[in-house]
Design an enzyme around this catalytic site. Structure first.
Site, PDB file in Angstrom:
ATOM      1  N   ASP A 145       9.052  -0.270 -32.521  1.00  0.00           N
ATOM      2  CA  ASP A 145       9.818  -1.478 -32.200  1.00  0.00           C
ATOM      3  C   ASP A 145      10.877  -1.694 -33.272  1.00  0.00           C
ATOM      4  O   ASP A 145      10.665  -1.377 -34.446  1.00  0.00           O
ATOM      5  CB  ASP A 145       8.897  -2.699 -32.136  1.00  0.00           C
ATOM      6  N   ASP A 198      10.765  -2.227 -23.750  1.00  0.00           N
ATOM      7  CA  ASP A 198      10.214  -3.562 -23.511  1.00  0.00           C
ATOM      8  C   ASP A 198      11.225  -4.438 -22.770  1.00  0.00           C
ATOM      9  O   ASP A 198      10.866  -5.188 -21.856  1.00  0.00           O
ATOM     10  CB  ASP A 198       9.842  -4.243 -24.831  1.00  0.00           C
TER      11      ASP A 198
END
Length: 170
Positions: A124, A142
């Protein structure tokens, strides 16, 4: 086989492939140029570039578990992607909204799946914040999943088919 792609929602699979490509390229750039735990470089107001790992799912759900969650989320991503592929195959070629939503979700799910299989966690790097409040870090996969899910919800709310004579009221 080619006519199957041209005549169904499968013709939108290029979008899932594009999501996977952009997601993986962005993660490779982060892995290459930012050290793990990078505290944050302002990209634009309210968004920092970071480098963190997530062994769980959204909002680090189950990240603190012993490792079984890696395989659970792997199977979940494969199951959801498989179901969406079946639905894509049933959609007519003229359909746009649903196939785009499904392909965004497939691309995002498989983008994160690649990370889980390759690294044991998801990379991330986007940190959205307002003042001292920070949303959990996320990535392009995401984002694609969220946009696809919102599209499905909006479709259900805004594009309901008109009730036909003989249909039971909901």
């Amino acid at each position: 086989m080619m006519s199957l792609f041209k005549q169904t929602g499968l013709r939108w699979l290029w979008l899932a492939a594009l999501v996977i490509l952009l997601d993986q390229l962005s993660k490779l750039a982060v892995l290459q140029w930012l050290p793990f735990g990078y505290p944050g470089q302002p990209l634009v107001p309210y968004i920092n570039l970071v480098h963190v790992y997530n062994k769980g799912a959204a909002f680090s759900f189950l990240a603190d578990q012993a490792g079984w969650q890696r395989w659970f989320f792997t199977l979940f991503a494969l199951g959801v992607s498989g179901a969406l592929l079946v639905w894509l195959r049933k959609l007519p070629a003229a359909a746009r909204w649903s196939p785009i939503a499904y392909c965004l979700i497939i691309g995002g799910a498989l983008g994160n799946l690649i990370d889980r299989l390759a690294y044991g966690h998801v990379v991330d790097f986007i940190d959205f914040h307002v003042g001292q409040w920070h949303y959990p870090a996320f990535n392009l996969a995401d984002s694609a999943i969220c946009v696809g899910a919102v599209m499905i919800v909006l479709e259900g709310l805004l594009f309901r088919r008109p009730q036909q004579a003989g249909d039971k009221p909901s």
